[in-house]
Every structure is written in C-alpha cells, then in structure tokens.
Design a protein around this motif. Structure first.
Motif, mmCIF file in Angstrom:
data_model
loop_
_atom_site.group_PDB
_atom_site.id
_atom_site.type_symbol
_atom_site.label_atom_id
_atom_site.label_comp_id
_atom_site.label_asym_id
_atom_site.label_seq_id
_atom_site.Cartn_x
_atom_site.Cartn_y
_atom_site.Cartn_z
ATOM 1 N N GLY A 30 58.924 21.158 59.072
ATOM 2 C CA GLY A 30 59.468 22.054 58.068
ATOM 3 C C GLY A 30 60.477 21.413 57.132
ATOM 4 O O GLY A 30 61.224 22.110 56.450
ATOM 5 N N ALA A 31 60.512 20.090 57.074
ATOM 6 C CA ALA A 31 61.397 19.395 56.139
ATOM 7 C C ALA A 31 60.744 19.447 54.753
ATOM 8 O O ALA A 31 59.630 18.955 54.586
ATOM 9 C CB ALA A 31 61.609 17.947 56.576
ATOM 10 N N THR A 32 61.413 20.061 53.801
ATOM 11 C CA THR A 32 60.799 20.205 52.482
ATOM 12 C C THR A 32 61.665 19.668 51.354
ATOM 13 O O THR A 32 61.149 19.085 50.420
ATOM 14 C CB THR A 32 60.467 21.675 52.181
ATOM 15 N N ASN A 33 62.971 19.878 51.418
ATOM 16 C CA ASN A 33 63.794 19.405 50.305
ATOM 17 C C ASN A 33 65.265 19.462 50.650
ATOM 18 O O ASN A 33 65.700 20.312 51.410
ATOM 19 C CB ASN A 33 63.525 20.227 49.053
ATOM 20 N N ARG A 34 66.011 18.533 50.077
ATOM 21 C CA ARG A 34 67.467 18.585 50.137
ATOM 22 C C ARG A 34 68.102 18.107 48.844
ATOM 23 O O ARG A 34 69.307 18.141 48.696
ATOM 24 C CB ARG A 34 68.006 17.845 51.347
ATOM 25 N N THR A 35 67.271 17.645 47.911
ATOM 26 C CA THR A 35 67.760 17.258 46.590
ATOM 27 C C THR A 35 66.787 17.791 45.536
ATOM 28 O O THR A 35 65.662 18.172 45.860
ATOM 29 C CB THR A 35 67.835 15.720 46.437
ATOM 30 N N ARG A 36 67.212 17.767 44.294
ATOM 31 C CA ARG A 36 66.299 18.166 43.206
ATOM 32 C C ARG A 36 65.072 17.275 43.157
ATOM 33 O O ARG A 36 63.968 17.726 42.867
ATOM 34 C CB ARG A 36 67.022 18.110 41.862
ATOM 35 N N GLU A 37 65.261 15.985 43.449
ATOM 36 C CA GLU A 37 64.140 15.046 43.412
ATOM 37 C C GLU A 37 63.054 15.413 44.424
ATOM 38 O O GLU A 37 61.886 15.101 44.232
ATOM 39 C CB GLU A 37 64.624 13.611 43.664
ATOM 40 N N ASP A 38 63.437 16.074 45.502
ATOM 41 C CA ASP A 38 62.466 16.464 46.515
ATOM 42 C C ASP A 38 61.526 17.556 46.029
ATOM 43 O O ASP A 38 60.532 17.850 46.683
ATOM 44 C CB ASP A 38 63.170 16.947 47.784
ATOM 45 N N LYS A 39 61.830 18.164 44.909
ATOM 46 C CA LYS A 39 60.987 19.237 44.387
ATOM 47 C C LYS A 39 60.131 18.793 43.209
ATOM 48 O O LYS A 39 59.606 19.611 42.474
ATOM 49 C CB LYS A 39 61.848 20.427 44.002
ATOM 50 N N ALA A 40 59.949 17.495 43.061
ATOM 51 C CA ALA A 40 59.126 16.974 41.970
ATOM 52 C C ALA A 40 57.679 17.437 42.076
ATOM 53 O O ALA A 40 56.952 17.404 41.084
ATOM 54 C CB ALA A 40 59.188 15.446 41.940
ATOM 55 N N TRP A 41 57.260 17.886 43.226
ATOM 56 C CA TRP A 41 55.884 18.343 43.455
ATOM 57 C C TRP A 41 55.644 19.744 42.897
ATOM 58 O O TRP A 41 54.491 20.175 42.811
ATOM 59 C CB TRP A 41 55.561 18.344 44.947
ATOM 60 N N LEU A 42 56.687 20.467 42.515
ATOM 61 C CA LEU A 42 56.511 21.841 42.031
ATOM 62 C C LEU A 42 55.569 21.893 40.837
ATOM 63 O O LEU A 42 55.523 20.972 40.024
ATOM 64 C CB LEU A 42 57.862 22.432 41.624
ATOM 65 N N PRO A 43 54.819 22.985 40.712
ATOM 66 C CA PRO A 43 53.905 23.114 39.578
ATOM 67 C C PRO A 43 54.676 23.183 38.259
ATOM 68 O O PRO A 43 55.869 23.475 38.239
ATOM 69 C CB PRO A 43 53.169 24.434 39.859
ATOM 70 N N THR A 44 53.967 22.926 37.161
ATOM 71 C CA THR A 44 54.611 22.928 35.848
ATOM 72 C C THR A 44 54.617 24.304 35.197
ATOM 73 O O THR A 44 55.207 24.471 34.153
ATOM 74 C CB THR A 44 53.923 21.925 34.898
ATOM 75 N N GLY A 45 53.999 25.278 35.808
ATOM 76 C CA GLY A 45 53.953 26.629 35.242
ATOM 77 C C GLY A 45 55.277 27.364 35.393
ATOM 78 O O GLY A 45 56.289 26.791 35.797
ATOM 79 N N PRO A 46 55.272 28.659 35.082
ATOM 80 C CA PRO A 46 56.504 29.456 35.109
ATOM 81 C C PRO A 46 57.238 29.439 36.444
ATOM 82 O O PRO A 46 58.466 29.355 36.480
ATOM 83 C CB PRO A 46 56.021 30.872 34.774
ATOM 84 N N THR A 47 56.498 29.477 37.540
ATOM 85 C CA THR A 47 57.149 29.469 38.849
ATOM 86 C C THR A 47 57.913 28.168 39.071
ATOM 87 O O THR A 47 59.053 28.180 39.526
ATOM 88 C CB THR A 47 56.109 29.663 39.973
#
Length: 143
Positions: A30-47
């Motif tokens: 369940g390790a997913t993120n602890r920095t903004r860089e860890d969320k680089a995988w997020l989609p480019t859409g509104p969400t």
C-alpha cells in the motif's frame, strides 16, 4: 535486516532502505506516495489536475510550516536501494502508483497486485500474502 511496512509504514521502510545499507530487503504494501513526485503517474485529465493542485497547496503549506527537508521520492528511494530487492504489494487502485515506483529500479522491484483493498492483502488471501512476503524475506535473508 528485512523491513516490512504497510501504507505509510511501507513508504517509510522504502525510504529507510535508501538511507541504510543494512536493510537487505523491503516489503511494502500500500505504499503509494509521500512526495509530489510520487504522483507523476496521475492522469492528465480533470481528476489528475485537481489532485495535483491540491498537492501543490498541501505540500506547499507543509514546506512553509516546517524546517524539515522533504523526503526522497519513493521512485528515487527504490533506485537508491538497488541492488537490494523491494517487493511492492499493490491493492486495488494502487497499481499505477506501484508501477511508477517500480520504474525507479525495474530489475530489483517486484510488484504483486493483491486485488484487495488498501493494505488488505493479508485479510483477503492469507496464504498468498504469506507466500509472497515470507518468500521475499527468505530469498534475501536466508543463510
């Protein structure tokens, strides 16, 4: 030393292994993120854009309110941990985050998708969880 952590604990053992060569193997569920860089995988859409905006605010305020340095990203931490193995157990909805983290060191990071909720792999399938976790620990720590 083998380090096992779940959720934030998983994120912390990944970071600890990057800093401490005595840790021979990491298992993180369940390790997913602890920095903004860890969320680089997020989609480019509104969400994705909404989440990134919230992260700019959250991490920006945190930076203003503390003298602590930001931690290393999980992706960079697994790269720094190599060649030691890291096992990521990814619950439902965590697969993209785990793949992003694993890309930091594809040769040393294994991702197992549990199909369960956040940190619910043990509850959902105790035998498979034990086989994966104990197997990773044994492979790295057994004499």
């Amino acid at each position: 030393i083998g380090a096992v952590g779940m959720s934030m604990g998983g994120e912390e053992v990944i970071g600890a292994a990057a800093a401490d060569r005595r840790i021979a193997v990491v298992v993180a569920e369940g390790a997913t993120n602890r920095t903004r860089e860890d969320k680089a995988w997020l989609p480019t859409g509104p969400t994705g854009w909404l989440q990134r905006g919230m992260d700019v605010l959250t991490f920006g305020l945190t930076d203003l309110l503390t003298d602590a340095s930001p931690p290393i990203s999980l992706r960079d931490a697994v790269a720094a941990t190599a060649p030691r193995p890291v096992l990521l157990l990814a619950g439902e909805g965590e697969e993209d985050a785990a793949a992003h983290i694993a890309a930091g060191s594809p040769g040393t990071v294994e991702v197992i998708e549990t199909g369960a909720g956040h940190v619910a792999g043990l509850r959902a399938d105790p035998e498979a969880w034990e086989r994966a976790v104990v197997g990773a620990l044994d492979a790295a720590l057994a004499p």
